[in-house]
Design a protein around this motif. Structure first.
Motif, mmCIF file in Angstrom:
data_model
loop_
_atom_site.group_PDB
_atom_site.id
_atom_site.type_symbol
_atom_site.label_atom_id
_atom_site.label_comp_id
_atom_site.label_asym_id
_atom_site.label_seq_id
_atom_site.Cartn_x
_atom_site.Cartn_y
_atom_site.Cartn_z
ATOM 1 N N ILE A 1 9.937 2.288 -0.838
ATOM 2 C CA ILE A 1 8.567 2.708 -0.523
ATOM 3 C C ILE A 1 7.588 1.550 -0.711
ATOM 4 O O ILE A 1 6.676 1.339 0.104
ATOM 5 C CB ILE A 1 8.174 3.911 -1.391
ATOM 6 N N ALA A 2 7.779 0.781 -1.783
ATOM 7 C CA ALA A 2 6.880 -0.352 -2.041
ATOM 8 C C ALA A 2 6.953 -1.384 -0.933
ATOM 9 O O ALA A 2 5.933 -1.981 -0.560
ATOM 10 C CB ALA A 2 7.226 -0.994 -3.388
ATOM 11 N N LEU A 3 8.142 -1.615 -0.386
ATOM 12 C CA LEU A 3 8.286 -2.592 0.700
ATOM 13 C C LEU A 3 7.842 -2.025 2.044
ATOM 14 O O LEU A 3 7.368 -2.769 2.909
ATOM 15 C CB LEU A 3 9.737 -3.061 0.792
ATOM 16 N N SER A 4 7.982 -0.721 2.231
ATOM 17 C CA SER A 4 7.670 -0.131 3.540
ATOM 18 C C SER A 4 6.172 -0.038 3.798
ATOM 19 O O SER A 4 5.738 -0.119 4.954
ATOM 20 C CB SER A 4 8.292 1.264 3.653
ATOM 21 N N LEU A 5 5.373 0.107 2.753
ATOM 22 C CA LEU A 5 3.930 0.258 2.957
ATOM 23 C C LEU A 5 3.303 -0.968 3.625
ATOM 24 O O LEU A 5 2.675 -0.849 4.688
ATOM 25 C CB LEU A 5 3.249 0.563 1.616
ATOM 26 N N ALA B 1 13.501 0.692 3.130
ATOM 27 C CA ALA B 1 12.155 0.410 3.646
ATOM 28 C C ALA B 1 12.167 0.305 5.159
ATOM 29 O O ALA B 1 11.264 0.813 5.847
ATOM 30 C CB ALA B 1 11.623 -0.884 3.025
ATOM 31 N N VAL C 1 11.918 3.700 -5.016
ATOM 32 C CA VAL C 1 10.663 3.039 -5.396
ATOM 33 C C VAL C 1 10.542 1.694 -4.696
ATOM 34 O O VAL C 1 9.480 1.342 -4.153
ATOM 35 C CB VAL C 1 10.594 2.876 -6.927
ATOM 36 N N ILE C 2 11.634 0.937 -4.681
ATOM 37 C CA ILE C 2 11.621 -0.369 -4.010
ATOM 38 C C ILE C 2 11.399 -0.195 -2.515
ATOM 39 O O ILE C 2 10.605 -0.918 -1.891
ATOM 40 C CB ILE C 2 12.944 -1.107 -4.277
ATOM 41 N N LEU D 1 2.385 -4.990 -4.466
ATOM 42 C CA LEU D 1 3.603 -4.185 -4.425
ATOM 43 C C LEU D 1 4.838 -5.028 -4.732
ATOM 44 O O LEU D 1 5.798 -4.533 -5.322
ATOM 45 C CB LEU D 1 3.733 -3.517 -3.054
ATOM 46 N N SER D 2 4.821 -6.294 -4.318
ATOM 47 C CA SER D 2 5.927 -7.183 -4.677
ATOM 48 C C SER D 2 5.996 -7.359 -6.194
ATOM 49 O O SER D 2 7.092 -7.371 -6.782
ATOM 50 C CB SER D 2 5.763 -8.539 -3.993
ATOM 51 N N SER E 1 5.002 -5.170 -8.325
ATOM 52 C CA SER E 1 5.513 -3.911 -8.869
ATOM 53 C C SER E 1 7.029 -3.823 -8.725
ATOM 54 O O SER E 1 7.716 -3.308 -9.620
ATOM 55 C CB SER E 1 4.846 -2.727 -8.172
ATOM 56 N N VAL E 2 7.573 -4.327 -7.608
ATOM 57 C CA VAL E 2 9.034 -4.343 -7.437
ATOM 58 C C VAL E 2 9.687 -5.227 -8.484
ATOM 59 O O VAL E 2 10.718 -4.876 -9.077
ATOM 60 C CB VAL E 2 9.403 -4.811 -6.009
#
Length: 309
Positions: A40-44, A244, A37-38, A189-190, A192-193
């Motif tokens: 994917i959130a950082l890679s977007l 990520a 989850v972390i 997204l940050s 959300s992390v």
């Protein structure tokens, strides 16, 4: 003696760090889900940032080729047009200038269109003479381009003055909009992390509530109790940042082939910039910051509520 204390301090931190990593290893399913989850959130936002930088690079190359086409009126002769060119050469806003007669314009159109037989049936040449101008200022977003266009349009011999890369201004505006959109997405997204890591650490604190009470009962400080949870957040963020980075590189590898082929079709030297080195530094660092920050917030909120009775 002070050196011994420093060595002992560093040794305790290393032991806690390795113990926290071992805890993640002993819970592979939940740890993997949180790390993914972390990642994917950082890679977007990172992937969108790389694509935006490539668009910026591409628009910069096109910008260097910006030219203004000045179409003369049909009644302007070639000699008069050449005199106008000599006059415009002295303008400081113009770097280079080229005159193309009406006959040369027709010949070029004949060659590019392949409509030679149709063109031969025309009663007269419908194409005007053209003056091709390279502005001294290469930044097409500057006001100098618009001022030069207006000055050229006011000339009596000119039918129309047009910036060949006028559409690039729209692309630049879209790029600026994209930058703001990526910033908003990265912020969301940050957040959300932070929430994911905070909730994960909260569950870890609740699962170890009895252990924490015993530690406090024998004199353990909040700093001592907090340390393993902070290292847990550290490992989540670090590994998530590396995931990520790998995700972004895989995505770029998938699209790089078609993009390079498209560039070859347009005879462009453009190649996709991966920014792998910068991302290798930025993504793990961002993950560590978010992971440690989320763990700190969770521990600070729930640790004080756990006291030995």
């Amino acid at each position: 003696m002070p050196m011994f204390k420093l060595d002992n301090y560093l040794l305790r931190h290393a032991q806690v760090a390795l113990t926290s990593l071992g805890e993640l290893w002993r819970q592979p399913l939940s740890s993997t889900m949180t790390i993914l989850v972390i990642g994917i959130a950082l890679s977007l936002p990172a992937g969108l940032f790389v694509l935006l930088k490539n668009v910026e690079q591409l628009s910069g190359e096109w910008q260097q080729a910006s030219r203004i086409s000045v179409f003369l009126k049909a009644e302007v002769s070639d000699s008069h047009g050449q005199q106008l060119v000599d006059q415009l050469t002295n303008w400081p806003a113009i770097n280079n200038i080229e005159f193309q007669s009406a006959a040369a314009s027709l010949a070029e159109f004949r060659q590019l269109s392949g409509l030679g037989e149709v063109i031969d049936t025309l009663p007269h040449n419908p194409l005007p003479a053209v003056i091709i101008i390279e502005p001294a200022e290469q930044d097409i977003s500057s006001h100098s381009h618009q001022d030069l266009l207006e000055r050229l349009q006011q000339l009596a011999e000119v039918e129309q003055a047009q910036l060949d890369l006028q559409w690039l201004l729209r692309l630049q505006q879209l790029r600026q909009t994209g930058e703001r959109g990526i910033a908003v997405l990265a912020a969301l997204l940050s957040l959300s992390v932070l929430l994911v890591i905070g909730n994960t650490i909260r569950l870890a604190i609740l699962n170890r509530q009895s252990e924490i009470k015993v530690i406090k009962l024998v004199g353990g400080t909040n700093t001592f109790v907090r340390r393993p949870f902070l290292y847990t957040g550290f490992w989540y963020g670090l590994i998530g940042g590396l995931i990520a980075w790998i995700t972004v590189l895989i995505g770029l590898a998938i699209i790089s082939g078609p993009i390079n082929k498209l560039a070859l079709l347009y005879e462009s030297q453009f190649s996709l910039q991966w920014l792998a080195g910068q991302l290798l530094i930025f993504l793990p660092a961002a993950g560590i910051l978010l992971g440690t920050g989320g763990a700190w917030l969770a521990v600070s909120r729930h640790l004080d509520a756990i006291e030995p009775s």
